[in-house]
Scaffold this motif. Structure first.
Motif, PDB file in Angstrom:
ATOM      1  N   THR A  24       0.808  -1.251   0.161  1.00 46.47           N
ATOM      2  CA  THR A  24       0.105  -0.091  -0.099  1.00 46.47           C
ATOM      3  C   THR A  24       0.779   1.237  -0.086  1.00 46.47           C
ATOM      4  OG1 THR A  24      -1.899  -1.262   1.312  1.00 46.47           O
ATOM      5  CG2 THR A  24      -1.792   1.308   1.204  1.00 46.47           C
ATOM      6  N   GLU A  25       1.750   1.484   0.832  1.00 43.92           N
ATOM      7  CA  GLU A  25       2.675   2.513   0.875  1.00 43.92           C
ATOM      8  C   GLU A  25       3.548   2.705  -0.306  1.00 43.92           C
ATOM      9  OE1 GLU A  25       3.950   2.322   5.762  1.00 43.92           O
ATOM     10  OE2 GLU A  25       5.015   1.197   4.036  1.00 43.92           O
ATOM     11  N   ALA A  27       2.641   1.454  -3.181  1.00 45.96           N
ATOM     12  CA  ALA A  27       2.050   1.941  -4.609  1.00 45.96           C
ATOM     13  C   ALA A  27       1.545   3.305  -4.449  1.00 45.96           C
ATOM     14  CB  ALA A  27       0.483   0.942  -4.321  1.00 45.96           C
ATOM     15  N   LYS A  28       1.102   3.890  -3.220  1.00 46.18           N
ATOM     16  CA  LYS A  28       0.742   5.319  -3.249  1.00 46.18           C
ATOM     17  C   LYS A  28       1.736   6.200  -3.536  1.00 46.18           C
ATOM     18  CE  LYS A  28      -2.952   4.816   0.475  1.00 46.18           C
ATOM     19  NZ  LYS A  28      -3.434   4.910   1.812  1.00 46.18           N
ATOM     20  N   GLN A  29       3.093   5.842  -2.953  1.00 44.11           N
ATOM     21  CA  GLN A  29       4.238   6.669  -3.294  1.00 44.11           C
ATOM     22  C   GLN A  29       4.561   6.403  -4.730  1.00 44.11           C
ATOM     23  OE1 GLN A  29       8.453   5.023  -2.579  1.00 44.11           O
ATOM     24  NE2 GLN A  29       8.307   6.283  -0.721  1.00 44.11           N
ATOM     25  N   GLY A  31       2.278   6.389  -7.011  1.00 43.91           N
ATOM     26  CA  GLY A  31       1.103   7.039  -7.587  1.00 43.91           C
ATOM     27  C   GLY A  31      -0.043   6.001  -8.326  1.00 43.91           C
ATOM     28  N   ASP A  33      -2.981   3.170  -7.622  1.00 39.46           N
ATOM     29  CA  ASP A  33      -3.880   2.814  -6.654  1.00 39.46           C
ATOM     30  C   ASP A  33      -3.816   1.332  -5.879  1.00 39.46           C
ATOM     31  OD1 ASP A  33      -6.643   0.813  -6.501  1.00 39.46           O
ATOM     32  OD2 ASP A  33      -7.108   3.041  -5.776  1.00 39.46           O
ATOM     33  N   PRO A  34      -3.566   1.348  -4.818  1.00 43.96           N
ATOM     34  CA  PRO A  34      -3.059   0.209  -4.126  1.00 43.96           C
ATOM     35  C   PRO A  34      -3.825  -1.316  -4.387  1.00 43.96           C
ATOM     36  CG  PRO A  34      -3.082   1.956  -2.244  1.00 43.96           C
ATOM     37  CD  PRO A  34      -3.629   2.448  -3.636  1.00 43.96           C
TER      38      PRO A  34
END
Length: 96
Positions: A24-25, A27-29, A31, A33-34
């Motif tokens: 999750t971290e 993927a967000k970093q 850009g 969607d997790p």
């Protein structure tokens, strides 16, 4: 949304693994969607398995329901006992 090749996705999965971040971290970093990152990871890594062919051979003999089944549509219920012929059930569902 950025279109990525299979190789780019696999590289991202490797980067995430060595980054020390959760999926999750990471993927967000990046850009991404997790949920989509997780979906693509599952999808592509299954294709990487040597024994994965994408097809499962089915035979038509002795295909019986192993457990009772209840089919409902609106106010109609159909109770099927275990041992019901699966081919008969398939033909019935096609006819509906």
């Amino acid at each position: 949304m950025i279109r990525r090749t299979t190789e780019q996705w696999l590289a991202l999965f490797d980067q995430q693994k060595t980054s020390g971040l959760t999926q999750t971290e990471f993927a967000k970093q990046q850009g991404i969607d997790p949920t989509y990152f997780s979906y693509r990871k599952r999808q592509l890594l299954v294709w990487q398995q040597e024994d994965y062919t994408g097809f499962v051979e089915l035979t038509t003999q002795d295909m019986l329901l192993s457990q009772p089944m209840l089919l409902k549509k609106h106010d109609v219920e159909l109770h099927l006992p275990s041992g019901t012929d699966a081919l008969w059930l398939a033909a019935l569902l096609r006819a509906l």
